[in-house]
Scaffold this motif. Structure first.
Motif, PDB file in Angstrom:
ATOM      1  N   TRP A  79      -9.160   3.628  -5.579  1.00 35.67           N
ATOM      2  CA  TRP A  79      -7.708   3.425  -5.513  1.00 35.67           C
ATOM      3  C   TRP A  79      -6.978   4.427  -6.397  1.00 35.67           C
ATOM      4  O   TRP A  79      -5.988   5.041  -5.987  1.00 35.67           O
ATOM      5  CB  TRP A  79      -7.357   2.015  -5.958  1.00 35.67           C
ATOM      6  CG  TRP A  79      -7.721   0.938  -4.985  1.00 35.67           C
ATOM      7  CD1 TRP A  79      -8.109   1.080  -3.683  1.00 35.67           C
ATOM      8  CD2 TRP A  79      -7.720  -0.466  -5.242  1.00 35.67           C
ATOM      9  NE1 TRP A  79      -8.351  -0.144  -3.114  1.00 35.67           N
ATOM     10  CE2 TRP A  79      -8.114  -1.119  -4.047  1.00 35.67           C
ATOM     11  CE3 TRP A  79      -7.428  -1.244  -6.353  1.00 35.67           C
ATOM     12  CZ2 TRP A  79      -8.223  -2.498  -3.944  1.00 35.67           C
ATOM     13  CZ3 TRP A  79      -7.538  -2.628  -6.258  1.00 35.67           C
ATOM     14  CH2 TRP A  79      -7.930  -3.250  -5.059  1.00 35.67           C
TER      15      TRP A  79
ATOM     16  N   SER B 224     -11.942   7.733   0.234  1.00 33.80           N
ATOM     17  CA  SER B 224     -11.081   6.884   1.055  1.00 33.80           C
ATOM     18  C   SER B 224     -11.854   5.713   1.646  1.00 33.80           C
ATOM     19  O   SER B 224     -11.348   4.585   1.707  1.00 33.80           O
ATOM     20  CB  SER B 224     -10.442   7.706   2.178  1.00 33.80           C
ATOM     21  OG  SER B 224      -9.655   8.756   1.659  1.00 33.80           O
TER      22      SER B 224
ATOM     23  N   SER C 131     -11.505   1.276   0.877  1.00 35.87           N
ATOM     24  CA  SER C 131     -11.350   0.206   1.870  1.00 35.87           C
ATOM     25  C   SER C 131     -12.429  -0.857   1.763  1.00 35.87           C
ATOM     26  O   SER C 131     -12.446  -1.801   2.555  1.00 35.87           O
ATOM     27  CB  SER C 131     -11.376   0.801   3.283  1.00 35.87           C
ATOM     28  OG  SER C 131     -12.672   1.284   3.597  1.00 35.87           O
TER      29      SER C 131
ATOM     30  N   LEU D 152      -9.025   5.976   5.390  1.00 40.29           N
ATOM     31  CA  LEU D 152      -8.979   4.683   4.701  1.00 40.29           C
ATOM     32  C   LEU D 152      -8.715   3.553   5.682  1.00 40.29           C
ATOM     33  O   LEU D 152      -9.410   2.521   5.673  1.00 40.29           O
ATOM     34  CB  LEU D 152      -7.893   4.715   3.620  1.00 40.29           C
ATOM     35  CG  LEU D 152      -7.498   3.392   2.978  1.00 40.29           C
ATOM     36  CD1 LEU D 152      -8.653   2.826   2.162  1.00 40.29           C
ATOM     37  CD2 LEU D 152      -6.281   3.577   2.087  1.00 40.29           C
ATOM     38  N   SER D 153      -7.752   3.736   6.546  1.00 43.34           N
ATOM     39  CA  SER D 153      -7.389   2.689   7.485  1.00 43.34           C
ATOM     40  C   SER D 153      -8.514   2.408   8.484  1.00 43.34           C
ATOM     41  O   SER D 153      -8.891   1.252   8.707  1.00 43.34           O
ATOM     42  CB  SER D 153      -6.113   3.085   8.236  1.00 43.34           C
ATOM     43  OG  SER D 153      -5.719   2.086   9.145  1.00 43.34           O
TER      44      SER D 153
ATOM     45  N   TYR E 125       0.825  -1.200   0.000  1.00 38.77           N
ATOM     46  CA  TYR E 125       0.000   0.000   0.000  1.00 38.77           C
ATOM     47  C   TYR E 125       0.863   1.255   0.000  1.00 38.77           C
ATOM     48  O   TYR E 125       0.526   2.268  -0.627  1.00 38.77           O
ATOM     49  CB  TYR E 125      -0.941   0.009   1.212  1.00 38.77           C
ATOM     50  CG  TYR E 125      -2.376   0.279   0.843  1.00 38.77           C
ATOM     51  CD1 TYR E 125      -2.731   1.470   0.226  1.00 38.77           C
ATOM     52  CD2 TYR E 125      -3.374  -0.645   1.095  1.00 38.77           C
ATOM     53  CE1 TYR E 125      -4.048   1.728  -0.133  1.00 38.77           C
ATOM     54  CE2 TYR E 125      -4.694  -0.405   0.735  1.00 38.77           C
ATOM     55  CZ  TYR E 125      -5.021   0.782   0.126  1.00 38.77           C
ATOM     56  OH  TYR E 125      -6.319   1.028  -0.239  1.00 38.77           O
TER      57      TYR E 125
ATOM     58  N   SER F 210      -3.407  -0.627   5.051  1.00 38.96           N
ATOM     59  CA  SER F 210      -3.622   0.742   4.594  1.00 38.96           C
ATOM     60  C   SER F 210      -2.883   1.767   5.446  1.00 38.96           C
ATOM     61  O   SER F 210      -2.818   2.949   5.073  1.00 38.96           O
ATOM     62  CB  SER F 210      -5.117   1.057   4.574  1.00 38.96           C
ATOM     63  OG  SER F 210      -5.688   0.897   5.859  1.00 38.96           O
TER      64      SER F 210
END
Length: 431
Positions: free
Chosen positions: A215, A303, A307, A248-249, A13, A134
């Motif tokens: 992405w 974002s 995910s 995102l994470s 990533y 991520s």
């Protein structure tokens, strides 16, 4: 078992998104244009797309430990070459090697989850895997900016080469082997089994156009948009990229938890994924319309959509047996990474059709590029929702007909409703 593969996905990533941070430096140091940057960044997705099917077959046959450790060695060599490059050709070769070397990062992690953990926990663990991986996107923002100021983009890639080689060695030495077993002889483990499944072709186009676009936008075109359209300074831009990566994470974990909660109550996650797709399309429409306020919130929605693999891979895992999961995820990745390549490179080509205005591309260029993408996403969303429309028609039709007669009784309502339930079940089985 879990953390070494999460480390490999973390590095993949980081490599995937680092170009959005160094694009300006590559332009100033090597004289690259928007199309060059788009091609250089998107070649990663093209290579990953091209090797997904063979890598899925290798994962099913040889296991994730041997495949992932070998490929990370290739990624380390590619990162070293990228850091030594002086022109577009060597940059492309190095970036392509990085793409090849990290192509199995997520699939191998998903394969580990399938091999070692119960299926009812797959969505949750997928969310954890994607969340940890991520964090590489988080690292590719403000933390990497600090390193860039100290050692430059060349030194950064040489350091990444060493860390990637170390991760490959760690996976080979630490992770145990576990056989996937064999499919029964009556159902050969072939790609045809996946490609002939109608359920796969229902979700794959929507997943490709939405997740692949997210992405592509986050890993490259978010930074130029914030620079060209919002006119953020470098510090503010890096801060926003950091916030997007953190979103995102965290959203990967949140989607995994939501999917796990729904599955424990006997509900599927297809509807949740549809909600995410609708949210992404709405966010892109806001960017296109560009109301008179900062467009940061829509970028956070992008974002979240990036995910959503925490959902789609769990859905695919429900469709196919363990022995085919890696190949099925590989087939899905072919479409997702392929679309990401098209969006990244195509956006650069569209932008270059307009001349720079004081060093910035005009808003209309981004509106055209994003608008084409949204139209295709809407088409795949409609195709995905068609079975639901049919089920709704089956529920409402008989009741409306009864209402038109003016005769209502408990029997007249209950019997058709029961018949509709049976028809819906048959329809679901067909899908």
């Amino acid at each position: 078992m879990f953390l070494p593969f999460a480390a490999g996905y973390y590095l993949s990533y980081l490599f995937r998104t680092i170009n959005t941070l160094i694009a300006g430096r590559l332009t100033s140091d090597l004289g690259l244009g928007a199309a060059d940057i788009g091609l250089l960044t998107s070649i990663y997705f093209l290579i990953v797309m091209a090797v997904q099917i063979p890598i899925g077959m290798c994962l099913d046959r040889f296991g994730p430990r041997r495949v992932q450790s070998t490929l990370l060695g290739v990624a380390a060599a590619g990162a070293a070459l990228f850091g030594l490059s002086t022109g577009i050709l060597s940059l492309l070769v190095g970036r392509a090697m990085i793409g090849l070397g990290t192509a199995a990062a997520l699939m191998s992690g998903l394969k580990i989850i399938v091999l070692w953990f119960p299926r009812e926990r797959m969505a949750l663990l997928n969310g954890f895997m994607i969340m940890l991986g991520s964090l590489g996107a988080v690292t590719a923002t403000a933390p990497a900016e600090v390193l860039l100021d100290g050692i430059g983009w060349r030194g950064l890639f040489e350091a990444l080469a060493a860390v990637t080689a170390l991760a490959g060695i760690l996976i080979y030495l630490v992770v145990p082997e576990r056989s996937t077993g064999a499919l029964p002889s009556t159902k050969p483990a072939t790609l045809k089994t996946i490609c002939s499944d109608a359920r796969f072709w229902r979700i794959a186009p929507l997943s490709a156009t939405c997740i692949g676009s997210a992405w592509a936008l986050q890993s490259l075109w978010a930074a130029p948009w914030l620079d060209d359209v919002e006119r953020l300074d470098r510090t503010s831009l890096v801060d926003e990229l950091f916030a997007m990566a953190l979103t995102l994470s965290l959203s990967a974990l949140l989607l995994g938890l939501l999917a796990n909660w729904m599955r424990r109550r006997g509900k599927t996650t297809e509807a949740l994924f549809a909600v995410v797709a609708v949210m992404l399309i709405g966010a892109e429409l806001v960017l296109i319309l560009h109301p008179p306020w900062l467009s940061l919130l829509p970028w956070y929605a992008v974002s979240v959509a990036a995910s959503a693999t925490a959902l789609t891979y769990a859905i695919i895992g429900d469709y196919f047996p363990t022995e085919l999961v890696a190949r099925a995820n590989g087939a899905l990745n072919v479409l997702q990474f392929g679309w990401a390549f098209i969006v990244q490179y195509g956006t650069g080509l569209i932008l270059e059709q307009w001349p720079l205005q004081a060093g910035h591309y005009p808003l209309i260029a981004y509106q055209i590029a994003f608008g084409v993408n949204v139209l295709l996403q809407l088409a795949t969303l409609v195709c995905f929702a068609v079975p639901w429309f049919g089920g709704l028609k089956g529920r409402v039709g008989p009741l409306v007909a009864r209402q038109g007669t003016g005769r209502w009784s408990s029997d007249e309502v209950i019997v058709p409703a029961a018949e509709v339930v049976i028809l819906e079940t048959d329809e679901d089985k067909a899908w």
